[in-house]
Design an enzyme around this catalytic site. Structure first.
Site, PDB file in Angstrom:
ATOM      1  N   TRP A 105      63.011  21.543  28.258  1.00 18.74           N
ATOM      2  CA  TRP A 105      62.758  22.979  28.024  1.00 18.74           C
ATOM      3  C   TRP A 105      61.800  23.072  26.979  1.00 18.74           C
ATOM      4  O   TRP A 105      61.901  22.465  25.966  1.00 18.74           O
ATOM      5  CB  TRP A 105      64.011  23.998  27.757  1.00 18.74           C
ATOM      6  CG  TRP A 105      64.526  24.287  29.046  1.00 18.74           C
ATOM      7  CD1 TRP A 105      65.264  23.470  30.251  1.00 18.74           C
ATOM      8  CD2 TRP A 105      64.727  25.697  29.621  1.00 18.74           C
ATOM      9  NE1 TRP A 105      65.661  24.095  31.088  1.00 18.74           N
ATOM     10  CE2 TRP A 105      65.324  25.327  31.110  1.00 18.74           C
ATOM     11  CE3 TRP A 105      64.089  26.843  29.456  1.00 18.74           C
ATOM     12  CZ2 TRP A 105      65.633  26.533  31.757  1.00 18.74           C
ATOM     13  CZ3 TRP A 105      64.581  27.970  30.115  1.00 18.74           C
ATOM     14  CH2 TRP A 105      65.144  27.846  31.468  1.00 18.74           C
ATOM     15  N   ASP A 157      55.376  31.748  24.623  1.00 15.56           N
ATOM     16  CA  ASP A 157      55.736  33.391  24.539  1.00 15.56           C
ATOM     17  C   ASP A 157      57.266  33.583  24.876  1.00 15.56           C
ATOM     18  O   ASP A 157      58.032  32.584  25.042  1.00 15.56           O
ATOM     19  CB  ASP A 157      54.790  34.072  25.578  1.00 15.56           C
ATOM     20  CG  ASP A 157      55.014  34.031  26.984  1.00 15.56           C
ATOM     21  OD1 ASP A 157      56.033  33.272  27.406  1.00 15.56           O
ATOM     22  OD2 ASP A 157      54.205  34.527  27.830  1.00 15.56           O
ATOM     23  N   GLU A 160      58.837  32.130  27.589  1.00 18.13           N
ATOM     24  CA  GLU A 160      58.583  30.457  27.477  1.00 18.13           C
ATOM     25  C   GLU A 160      57.328  29.804  28.254  1.00 18.13           C
ATOM     26  O   GLU A 160      57.269  28.507  28.899  1.00 18.13           O
ATOM     27  CB  GLU A 160      59.936  29.860  28.119  1.00 18.13           C
ATOM     28  CG  GLU A 160      60.890  30.616  27.164  1.00 18.13           C
ATOM     29  CD  GLU A 160      62.623  30.021  27.330  1.00 18.13           C
ATOM     30  OE1 GLU A 160      62.937  29.236  26.440  1.00 18.13           O
ATOM     31  OE2 GLU A 160      63.134  30.361  28.234  1.00 18.13           O
ATOM     32  N   GLU A 311      69.868  38.836  36.137  1.00 20.02           N
ATOM     33  CA  GLU A 311      68.591  38.531  35.405  1.00 20.02           C
ATOM     34  C   GLU A 311      67.610  39.520  36.106  1.00 20.02           C
ATOM     35  O   GLU A 311      66.828  40.561  35.422  1.00 20.02           O
ATOM     36  CB  GLU A 311      68.086  37.151  35.151  1.00 20.02           C
ATOM     37  CG  GLU A 311      66.638  36.899  34.580  1.00 20.02           C
ATOM     38  CD  GLU A 311      66.372  35.778  34.824  1.00 20.02           C
ATOM     39  OE1 GLU A 311      65.880  35.252  35.956  1.00 20.02           O
ATOM     40  OE2 GLU A 311      66.359  34.585  33.879  1.00 20.02           O
TER      41      GLU A 311
HETATM   42  C1  BGC Z   1      63.618  33.482  29.950  1.00 16.66           C
HETATM   43  C2  BGC Z   1      63.839  33.768  28.582  1.00 16.66           C
HETATM   44  C3  BGC Z   1      65.283  34.007  28.387  1.00 16.66           C
HETATM   45  C4  BGC Z   1      66.003  32.718  28.895  1.00 16.66           C
HETATM   46  C5  BGC Z   1      67.486  32.830  28.992  1.00 16.66           C
HETATM   47  C6  BGC Z   1      64.271  32.469  30.382  1.00 16.66           C
HETATM   48  O1  BGC Z   1      64.006  32.564  32.067  1.00 16.66           O
HETATM   49  O2  BGC Z   1      62.204  33.323  30.205  1.00 16.66           O
HETATM   50  O3  BGC Z   1      63.046  34.936  27.938  1.00 16.66           O
HETATM   51  O4  BGC Z   1      65.492  33.999  26.892  1.00 16.66           O
HETATM   52  O5  BGC Z   1      65.599  32.574  30.356  1.00 16.66           O
HETATM   53  O6  BGC Z   1      68.077  34.275  29.261  1.00 16.66           O
END
Ligand code: BGC
Length: 363
Positions: A105, A157, A160, A311
């Site tokens: 990651w 960012d 990610e 999410e």
């Molecule tokens: C997001 C991040 C987040 C992580 C865990 C990723 O897919 O882009 O912003 O911190 O998931 O929730």
């Protein structure tokens, strides 16, 4: 749905160590991101669950202090122009036991460290704690020096992505963290760097009267909301901020929910619960209760039968092929995502402080 449901989900999943895993039942998110966790802790403080937030902050302090020597070396190296390689920087996320996950990651992300300092400052304020104890103080100062040394380094960012860019929301997060540190510790260097970052954002991250996703990229990103809410680099009513939010709403609100950015393809590029709650938070702080309530209504409609929040959810604009691709690869969208529950708590509490608009049903 009462905020107790959201608080209950968070408490049920907080690890014994104090860490908040992002989404324990999702294959990819059992780990603890500083980004997610810092906002979860803030929501818990807003909800009066100060002990939970205190356990998180103590966990972060322990975890970061395990790298104290390395960070001091990094900061000393930075003074002579030495930039570490990808895994020389601090991690973006940890195992709930504080271990470093190095599993492919993306690593180098500064926003979460800014979020942590800001969240710690809010904890001190909301829980009315005495000045920081030894470990928390040492960890906060260390993170402050780390951010001071590297804030201008391109990094991934908040989503990610885009490793080689300087991201407006990341800069706002670091600014917010350093400002909080300056207040907590009377740290003049942190205050000065915070002002430098604000100047840089105004010079480099504005185009056509609004903020942009990253330097030289005129697109908007939902994370630009963070500039005002909560990091206060500008106020909610600043004309630049208003123009930015107008553009975010024009381009990124789909079927009532907010996407991360227009070109997003992760799980088809759906609407994110936490971001829609964030937009509501912005409107609530601008005094627009009706728009804030519309965001909360959309968020509430995304709960599953158990009351859990995902999410993101697919929209009429989701990219079917990418939605299929990620679902086949990683399974259904992360649910519950603790960060989604956290931002719902924040929006609900923020709305409680506002008058009910005429014609709106009382909750
Ligand atoms: C997001 C991040 C987040 C992580 C865990 C990723 O897919 O882009 O912003 O911190 O998931 O929730």
């Amino acid at each position: 749905m009462s905020r107790d449901v959201d608080v209950g989900v968070i408490l049920a999943h907080q690890a014994a160590s104090g860490a908040y895993p992002a989404s324990p039942s999702f294959s990819q998110y059992p780990h603890a991101w500083l980004r997610d966790g810092s906002f979860v802790a803030y929501a818990m403080d807003r909800a009066g669950e100060h002990a939970s937030a205190a356990r998180f902050h103590a966990w972060v302090a322990r975890t970061v202090l395990a790298f104290e020597r390395e960070v001091e070396d990094l900061v000393a190296g930075a003074a002579s122009g030495i930039v570490p390689d990808e895994f020389g920087f601090l991690p973006a996320r940890y195992g709930v036991d504080g271990s470093w996950r190095q599993d492919g990651w993306p690593n180098f992300q500064l926003d979460g460290y800014g979020h942590w300092l800001w969240s710690l400052g809010e904890h001190v304020r909301l829980a009315r704690t005495p000045p920081l104890g030894r470990d928390l103080g040492r960890a906060a100062d260390l993170v402050g020096r780390y951010l001071g040394a590297f804030w201008h380094e391109p990094c991934y960012d908040a989503w990610e992505e885009f490793r080689s860019q300087l991201h407006t929301a990341t800069l706002a997060s670091v600014h917010g963290g350093l400002r909080a540190l300056a207040e907590m510790r009377g740290d003049d260097a942190a205050a000065r760097t915070g002002r430098d970052i604000a100047g840089f954002v105004h010079d480099e991250c504005v185009s056509e009267g609004r903020f942009v996703k990253h330097v030289r990229n005129p697109a908007v990103d939902a994370s630009l909301l963070w500039l005002s809410t909560p990091f206060g680099l500008v106020s909610e009513r600043d004309p630049l901020m208003r123009a930015t939010v107008a553009e975010i709403e024009r381009v990124l609100v789909v079927d009532g929910g907010l996407m991360r950015y227009a070109a997003d393809t992760f799980y088809g590029g759906g609407a994110w619960v936490l971001l829609t709650a964030w937009l509501g938070w912005y409107h609530a702080r601008s005094g627009d209760a009706a728009r804030a309530r519309a965001c909360l209504d959309w968020v509430e409609a995304q709960r599953d039968a158990a009351g859990s929040l995902p999410e993101q959810v697919p929209t009429s604009r989701s990219h079917a092929r990418f939605l299929r691709h990620w679902t086949e690869r990683w399974g259904a969208v992360a649910t519950p995502l603790l960060w989604s529950h956290a931002m719902t708590i924040v929006l609900r509490l923020e709305l409680e402080g506002l008058p009910v608009p005429t014609g709106a049903a009382a909750r």
